[in-house]
Scaffold this motif. Structure first.
Motif, PDB file in Angstrom:
ATOM      1  N   VAL A 116       0.866  -1.179   0.000  1.00  0.00           N
ATOM      2  CA  VAL A 116       0.000   0.000   0.000  1.00  0.00           C
ATOM      3  C   VAL A 116       0.899   1.223   0.000  1.00  0.00           C
ATOM      4  O   VAL A 116       1.785   1.347   0.850  1.00  0.00           O
ATOM      5  CB  VAL A 116      -0.922   0.013   1.232  1.00  0.00           C
ATOM      6  CG1 VAL A 116      -1.648   1.349   1.352  1.00  0.00           C
ATOM      7  CG2 VAL A 116      -1.916  -1.144   1.164  1.00  0.00           C
ATOM      8  N   THR A 117       0.675   2.092  -0.954  1.00  0.00           N
ATOM      9  CA  THR A 117       1.464   3.318  -1.050  1.00  0.00           C
ATOM     10  C   THR A 117       0.517   4.509  -1.063  1.00  0.00           C
ATOM     11  O   THR A 117      -0.396   4.575  -1.890  1.00  0.00           O
ATOM     12  CB  THR A 117       2.321   3.327  -2.328  1.00  0.00           C
ATOM     13  OG1 THR A 117       3.173   2.178  -2.336  1.00  0.00           O
ATOM     14  CG2 THR A 117       3.172   4.588  -2.382  1.00  0.00           C
ATOM     15  N   VAL A 118       0.739   5.418  -0.136  1.00  0.00           N
ATOM     16  CA  VAL A 118      -0.074   6.629  -0.040  1.00  0.00           C
ATOM     17  C   VAL A 118       0.822   7.812  -0.321  1.00  0.00           C
ATOM     18  O   VAL A 118       1.809   8.034   0.379  1.00  0.00           O
ATOM     19  CB  VAL A 118      -0.723   6.755   1.343  1.00  0.00           C
ATOM     20  CG1 VAL A 118      -1.654   7.970   1.384  1.00  0.00           C
ATOM     21  CG2 VAL A 118      -1.479   5.486   1.712  1.00  0.00           C
ATOM     22  N   PHE A 119       0.493   8.574  -1.344  1.00  0.00           N
ATOM     23  CA  PHE A 119       1.326   9.702  -1.729  1.00  0.00           C
ATOM     24  C   PHE A 119       0.591  11.012  -1.437  1.00  0.00           C
ATOM     25  O   PHE A 119      -0.629  11.096  -1.499  1.00  0.00           O
ATOM     26  CB  PHE A 119       1.740   9.605  -3.209  1.00  0.00           C
ATOM     27  CG  PHE A 119       0.593   9.491  -4.168  1.00  0.00           C
ATOM     28  CD1 PHE A 119       0.080   8.247  -4.523  1.00  0.00           C
ATOM     29  CD2 PHE A 119       0.040  10.624  -4.733  1.00  0.00           C
ATOM     30  CE1 PHE A 119      -0.968   8.132  -5.413  1.00  0.00           C
ATOM     31  CE2 PHE A 119      -1.012  10.522  -5.625  1.00  0.00           C
ATOM     32  CZ  PHE A 119      -1.525   9.281  -5.962  1.00  0.00           C
ATOM     33  N   SER A 120       1.378  12.007  -1.136  1.00  0.00           N
ATOM     34  CA  SER A 120       0.788  13.311  -0.771  1.00  0.00           C
ATOM     35  C   SER A 120       0.663  14.218  -1.983  1.00  0.00           C
ATOM     36  O   SER A 120       1.144  13.895  -3.062  1.00  0.00           O
ATOM     37  CB  SER A 120       1.654  13.984   0.285  1.00  0.00           C
ATOM     38  OG  SER A 120       2.976  14.109  -0.167  1.00  0.00           O
TER      39      SER A 120
END
Length: 120
Positions: A116-120
């Protein structure tokens, strides 16, 4: 040998949502405790959430309370993790886990993990 297979990981912008799924196969007990853990780079594996055999006892890690929801399909020994209001610090590999026994018992089986990758 019980096998757990996760799916649903991916990349999402901060504030977004993802839903992870995990299906157990093999000689599974009729019902199992199931849960989610995550491995964030540079940190120890972290407990995310768990649910008892029939869902009567649900627990969450402090960092995800109010944002993540665990649910279970009892008949299929499947577990889901709905992740809302995701933050960049939620980025990591998420693992499904299962066990036969209760609260303080160690989880016995583990999936391979889903990123899971959450980018801003």
């Amino acid at each position: 040998q019980v096998q757990l297979v996760e799916s649903g990981g991916g990349s999402v912008q901060a504030g977004g949502s993802l839903k992870l799924s995990c299906v157990a196969s093999g000689p599974t007990p009729n019902t199992m405790w199931m849960g989610w853990f995550r491995q964030i780079p540079g940190k120890d594996r972290e407990f995310v959430a768990s649910t008892s055999r029939r869902g009567g006892e649900v627990r969450y890690g402090d960092t995800v309370k109010g944002r993540f929801t665990i649910s279970k399909d009892f008949a299929k020994n499947s577990v889901f993790l709905e992740m809302d209001v995701l933050r960049p610090e939620d980025t990591g590999v998420y693992f499904c886990a299962a066990k036969r026994y209760g609260t303080d018992a160690e989880f016995e089986w583990w999936g391979q993990g889903t990123q899971v990758t959450v980018f801003s």
